[in-house]
Design a protein around this motif. Structure first.
Motif, PDB file in Angstrom:
ATOM      1  N   TRP A 165       0.845  -1.210   0.000  1.00 64.29           N
ATOM      2  CA  TRP A 165       0.000   0.000   0.000  1.00 64.29           C
ATOM      3  C   TRP A 165       0.873   1.250   0.000  1.00 64.29           C
ATOM      4  CZ3 TRP A 165      -4.185  -1.682  -1.724  1.00 64.29           C
ATOM      5  CH2 TRP A 165      -4.846  -2.792  -1.204  1.00 64.29           C
ATOM      6  N   VAL A 175      -4.625   0.735  -8.417  1.00 63.69           N
ATOM      7  CA  VAL A 175      -4.867  -0.619  -7.925  1.00 63.69           C
ATOM      8  C   VAL A 175      -6.316  -0.955  -8.230  1.00 63.69           C
ATOM      9  CG1 VAL A 175      -4.892  -2.161  -5.935  1.00 63.69           C
ATOM     10  CG2 VAL A 175      -3.151  -0.371  -6.092  1.00 63.69           C
ATOM     11  N   LEU A 177      -9.300  -3.367  -7.934  1.00 64.45           N
ATOM     12  CA  LEU A 177      -9.799  -4.442  -7.078  1.00 64.45           C
ATOM     13  C   LEU A 177     -10.877  -5.226  -7.818  1.00 64.45           C
ATOM     14  CD1 LEU A 177     -10.202  -5.982  -4.445  1.00 64.45           C
ATOM     15  CD2 LEU A 177     -11.513  -4.037  -3.579  1.00 64.45           C
ATOM     16  N   LEU A 210     -10.577  -2.913   3.966  1.00 62.65           N
ATOM     17  CA  LEU A 210      -9.758  -1.728   3.726  1.00 62.65           C
ATOM     18  C   LEU A 210     -10.218  -0.549   4.560  1.00 62.65           C
ATOM     19  CD1 LEU A 210      -9.337  -1.883  -0.162  1.00 62.65           C
ATOM     20  CD2 LEU A 210      -7.615  -2.397   1.574  1.00 62.65           C
ATOM     21  N   LEU A 222      -4.034   6.599  -1.911  1.00 54.47           N
ATOM     22  CA  LEU A 222      -4.194   5.426  -2.767  1.00 54.47           C
ATOM     23  C   LEU A 222      -5.200   5.686  -3.882  1.00 54.47           C
ATOM     24  CD1 LEU A 222      -4.258   2.492  -0.174  1.00 54.47           C
ATOM     25  CD2 LEU A 222      -2.566   2.840  -1.988  1.00 54.47           C
ATOM     26  N   LYS A 223      -4.906   5.128  -5.050  1.00 56.57           N
ATOM     27  CA  LYS A 223      -5.816   5.203  -6.201  1.00 56.57           C
ATOM     28  C   LYS A 223      -6.402   3.814  -6.431  1.00 56.57           C
ATOM     29  CE  LYS A 223      -3.310   8.970  -8.483  1.00 56.57           C
ATOM     30  NZ  LYS A 223      -2.539   9.354  -9.700  1.00 56.57           N
ATOM     31  N   ILE A 224      -7.436   3.495  -5.668  1.00 54.77           N
ATOM     32  CA  ILE A 224      -8.083   2.184  -5.753  1.00 54.77           C
ATOM     33  C   ILE A 224      -9.355   2.307  -6.579  1.00 54.77           C
ATOM     34  CG2 ILE A 224      -9.174   0.321  -4.470  1.00 54.77           C
ATOM     35  CD1 ILE A 224      -7.333   0.964  -2.133  1.00 54.77           C
ATOM     36  N   VAL A 226     -12.562   0.112  -7.944  1.00 52.57           N
ATOM     37  CA  VAL A 226     -13.269  -1.100  -7.526  1.00 52.57           C
ATOM     38  C   VAL A 226     -14.224  -1.557  -8.623  1.00 52.57           C
ATOM     39  CG1 VAL A 226     -14.553  -2.193  -5.669  1.00 52.57           C
ATOM     40  CG2 VAL A 226     -13.181  -0.152  -5.199  1.00 52.57           C
ATOM     41  N   LEU A 265     -12.399   6.461  -2.917  1.00 48.67           N
ATOM     42  CA  LEU A 265     -12.243   5.351  -3.843  1.00 48.67           C
ATOM     43  C   LEU A 265     -12.866   5.718  -5.184  1.00 48.67           C
ATOM     44  CD1 LEU A 265     -13.502   2.652  -1.328  1.00 48.67           C
ATOM     45  CD2 LEU A 265     -11.112   2.919  -2.023  1.00 48.67           C
TER      46      LEU A 265
END
Length: 335
Positions: A165, A175, A177, A210, A222-224, A226, A265
């Protein structure tokens, strides 16, 4: 004002060379048996012909670009098929899998760099390899990596992932998911419940880990992204908020209301219901939803723009989801 490109952030590539490499390795047969139990014989009978029918779009750049043109999609963010995760593999084999996946995905995207951007893989079953694997993906010219909702015996809240992370935040890597498989196992082995129920369940569980563990507090940059609109969590986030406020055990790991983290997110638009899509935009924000199709699988959207139009979003929100948000996140410009 420049019109942003139409960007699909949820599109897959099939990499037969990975399957050839792992064929016969210890652990593969057991992993396939588990997958068979989880999905059931009816699903497996459908999956094979479905993939064969879509093989050209999954492997051939010319076929992919033609399909994108037909859909009105300018840019795809291409990630390996989740079937390539192979989280059963030992450390040596896992190292080979992620390197081959990263290099092969980059090679697939290279003929059309203005239209195809890629993501690689990291071996979640070996946390010590995840940060180096992310670095390798970036060295290959990819924008980040794709991960599942868990690895055997490990949730995304596992402290051993902190180096991953941290590195993802430091580099600005995306990232993605995207679950593969569901731990409810044989309870979902009929009627393709393994996907229709299992995928949104896995998304909700992974996101909850998370959020409640404080990963997003410790790594706010963070660049998550989903998949599947975040599954069940965004539309049922009120229950998580209530637990956080009502119970000391629920509220001990994260600093803020769970619903507030949805705005940290990004979510794809693939929810198969215009009412759910409007609710996702409401709770996450119009700036946090991205066009996604799950190209070219049968559980995806053949007409992602049509599905987006069906939600009847305000014009500014429509264009943000269509491509403006992804263009900003991925730093894509339309010439």
């Amino acid at each position: 004002m420049t019109t942003p490109p139409t960007v699909d952030v949820h599109a897959h590539v099939l990499l037969p060379e990975i399957e050839a490499m792992v064929d016969g390795l210890p652990g593969l047969a057991e992993a396939r048996a588990l997958d068979a139990r989880r999905n059931g014989p009816a699903a497996l009978a459908v999956n094979g012909p479905m993939v064969r029918e879509r093989f050209p779009k999954l492997t051939d750049v010319t076929a992919r670009l033609a399909a994108m043109d037909a859909q009105g999609v300018d840019v795809q963010l291409v990630s390996p098929s989740p079937s390539h995760y192979h989280y059963w593999a030992d450390e040596e084999s896992a190292d080979k899998v992620f390197r081959l996946a990263n290099e092969a995905t980059a090679a697939h995207c290279s003929p059309a760099p203005d239209r195809l951007r890629g993501l690689g893989l990291v071996p979640l079953q070996h946390p010590q390899l995840t940060a180096p694997a992310l670095d390798h993906a970036l060295e290959c010219g990819l924008l980040g990596v794709e991960i599942s909702s868990h690895a055997p015996g490990r949730e995304l809240s596992d402290p051993d992932y902190e180096a991953f992370w941290s590195r993802a935040e430091e580099t600005g890597a995306v990232v993605f998911l995207h679950p593969f498989g569901c731990t409810l196992d044989e309870r979902l082995d009929q009627w393709y419940l393994s996907n229709s129920v299992g995928q949104p369940t896995e998304n909700a569980v992974a996101l909850s880990h998370l959020i409640f563990s404080g990963v997003l507090d410790r790594h706010p940059g963070l660049k998550i992204v989903v998949a599947h609109g975040g599954g069940y969590l965004p539309t049922h986030i009120g229950r998580a908020d209530h637990a956080w406020e009502a119970r000391s055990d629920a509220g001990s790991g994260c600093a803020h209301l769970p619903s507030s983290y949805l705005k940290r997110l990004w979510f794809d638009s693939l929810v198969h219901d215009p009412d759910v899509l409007r609710e996702l935009v409401r709770v996450a924000g119009a700036d946090r939803v991205l066009l996604g199709s799950d190209f070219p699988f049968d559980m995806g959207a053949d007409d992602p723009l049509g599905a987006l139009r069906a939600a009847h979003l305000p014009d500014a929100d429509f264009h943000a989801v269509r491509g403006g948000n992804a263009a900003a996140l991925l730093r894509i410009r339309k010439d």
